[in-house]
Design an enzyme around this catalytic site. Structure first.
Site, PDB file in Angstrom:
ATOM      1  N   ASP A 127       1.254  -1.418   0.324  1.00 40.83           N
ATOM      2  CA  ASP A 127      -0.425   0.329   0.093  1.00 40.83           C
ATOM      3  C   ASP A 127       1.154   1.426  -0.061  1.00 40.83           C
ATOM      4  O   ASP A 127       1.451   1.082   0.743  1.00 40.83           O
ATOM      5  CB  ASP A 127      -1.330  -0.194   1.308  1.00 40.83           C
ATOM      6  N   ASN A 134     -10.595  -3.268  -7.015  1.00 42.64           N
ATOM      7  CA  ASN A 134      -9.593  -2.316  -7.946  1.00 42.64           C
ATOM      8  C   ASN A 134      -9.866  -2.124  -9.441  1.00 42.64           C
ATOM      9  O   ASN A 134      -9.592  -0.851  -9.641  1.00 42.64           O
ATOM     10  CB  ASN A 134      -7.727  -2.653  -7.657  1.00 42.64           C
TER      11      ASN A 134
HETATM   12  C1  FPP Z   1      -1.677   0.432  -3.618  1.00 43.53           C
HETATM   13  O1  FPP Z   1      -0.805   1.920  -3.445  1.00 43.53           O
HETATM   14  C2  FPP Z   1      -1.337  -0.653  -4.431  1.00 43.53           C
HETATM   15  C3  FPP Z   1      -1.366  -1.056  -5.671  1.00 43.53           C
HETATM   16  C4  FPP Z   1      -2.798  -0.510  -5.977  1.00 43.53           C
HETATM   17  C5  FPP Z   1      -1.257  -1.388  -7.226  1.00 43.53           C
HETATM   18  C6  FPP Z   1       0.327  -2.276  -6.621  1.00 43.53           C
HETATM   19  C7  FPP Z   1       1.205  -2.510  -7.801  1.00 43.53           C
HETATM   20  C8  FPP Z   1       2.462  -2.223  -7.691  1.00 43.53           C
HETATM   21  C9  FPP Z   1       3.305  -2.337  -6.407  1.00 43.53           C
HETATM   22  C10 FPP Z   1       2.933  -1.630  -8.785  1.00 43.53           C
HETATM   23  C11 FPP Z   1       2.766  -3.083 -10.709  1.00 43.53           C
HETATM   24  C12 FPP Z   1       2.762  -4.835  -9.425  1.00 43.53           C
HETATM   25  C13 FPP Z   1       3.374  -5.635  -9.990  1.00 43.53           C
HETATM   26  C14 FPP Z   1       3.760  -6.737  -9.535  1.00 43.53           C
HETATM   27  C15 FPP Z   1       4.630  -5.335 -11.121  1.00 43.53           C
HETATM   28  P1  FPP Z   1      -2.128   3.405  -3.555  1.00 43.53           P
HETATM   29  O2  FPP Z   1      -1.878   3.808  -5.203  1.00 43.53           O
HETATM   30  O3  FPP Z   1      -3.765   2.121  -3.071  1.00 43.53           O
HETATM   31  O4  FPP Z   1      -1.534   3.527  -2.585  1.00 43.53           O
HETATM   32  P2  FPP Z   1      -2.451   5.716  -1.930  1.00 43.53           P
HETATM   33  O5  FPP Z   1      -3.322   4.658  -0.879  1.00 43.53           O
HETATM   34  O6  FPP Z   1      -1.494   5.679  -1.460  1.00 43.53           O
HETATM   35  O7  FPP Z   1      -3.394   5.516  -2.626  1.00 43.53           O
END
Ligand code: FPP
Length: 252
Positions: free
Chosen positions: A28, A76
């Site tokens: 996250d 998502n």
């Molecule tokens: C949460 O951060 C993260 C995600 C929804 C996506 C996770 C994806 C990656 C780490 C990159 C791609 C993955 C791979 C395997 C190459 P958020 O966007 O919800 O953060 P926030 O809560 O700060 O908005």
């Protein structure tokens, strides 16, 4: 800032004690990492993908059997279309670039979730890398994609019901998308939130939980080792008393 020798020392200390077999991470904070730097959210996801590479490497070096990463939840899909598309592109890029490294390091790629919803290009690359790395004996890297814990439980119940056998714990466990992976020992969540967010609901029953304020793009080998060291300092009782656990560990 801790240096490479501190990390090497921590690695040696963590390796000297029993390791969790299976670690899962709720990655996250990509958005907040980017926002704090005045960058678009997708820059956070890009840096998050780099963290996936380095943490996978670190987990393999440490000697974990299984690492499971929450890369994209079923929920998502409701994010803005351009963000979903950017995440799917990052996934394809990751799969293309990492295949060789996974092979070299004996890492088997696995995926859990409602994979039928993935765009064709992602599904094809995923299938290709899974097939190419199927013989990997060193570690299983599982990407949770289009994943939801409740959805997984519904799936497991359907599989169990269709089998015609009694629906007991073993039958449900056999129908989980994670069937075949070791029991989950440690569940990590980055970026300060203290929620499970529909991740590995069944599997987390006896997992130790570890929360860090670090945003995922800044999570590195040292952070992983710190989480595992914290795990190693805990007493896991699985519903028993401390005395029973001590007697069991002493062979009594
Ligand atoms: C949460 O951060 C993260 C995600 C929804 C996506 C996770 C994806 C990656 C780490 C990159 C791609 C993955 C791979 C395997 C190459 P958020 O966007 O919800 O953060 P926030 O809560 O700060 O908005």
């Amino acid at each position: 800032m801790p240096g490479a020798s501190d990390t090497a020392e921590l690695l040696a200390r963590v390796r000297a004690r029993p390791l969790p077999r299976h670690v899962a991470i709720i990655m996250d904070g990509n958005g907040r990492w980017a926002q704090a730097r005045g960058l678009p959210r997708v820059a956070g996801h890009r840096q998050g993908a780099a963290a996936v590479r380095s943490v996978t490497r670190a987990a393999r070096r440490l000697g974990l059997e299984a690492l499971t990463l929450y890369a994209f939840s079923i929920q998502n899909w409701s994010r803005p279309t351009d963000e979903v598309e950017a995440l799917m592109l990052l996934l394809v890029e990751f799969l293309e670039k990492e295949q060789q490294e996974l092979l070299t390091n004996g890492i088997r790629l696995n995926a859990i979730g409602d994979l039928a919803r993935l765009p064709g290009q992602v599904a094809e690359r995923l299938a290709a890398v899974r097939a190419a790395t199927a013989g990997g004996q060193g570690m299983t890297l599982t990407l949770a994609l289009s994943y939801g814990g409740r959805e997984e439980l519904v799936h497991a119940a359907q599989v169990a019901a269709a089998s015609g056998r009694p629906i007991d714990e073993a039958a449900l466990a056999a129908g989980l998308w994670t069937a075949g992976l070791p029991e989950l020992d440690l569940l990590v969540r980055t970026s300060g939130e203290r929620r499970i967010s529909n991740f590995l609901l069944w599997q987390a029953a006896y997992a130790e939980l570890y929360f860090t304020d670090t945003h995922w793009p800044a999570f590195d080998e040292r952070e992983l080792l710190t989480a595992v060291a914290d795990f190693q300092a805990r007493e896991r009782r699985f519903g028993l008393t401390a005395e029973q656990v001590a007697a069991h560990e002493g062979g009594g």
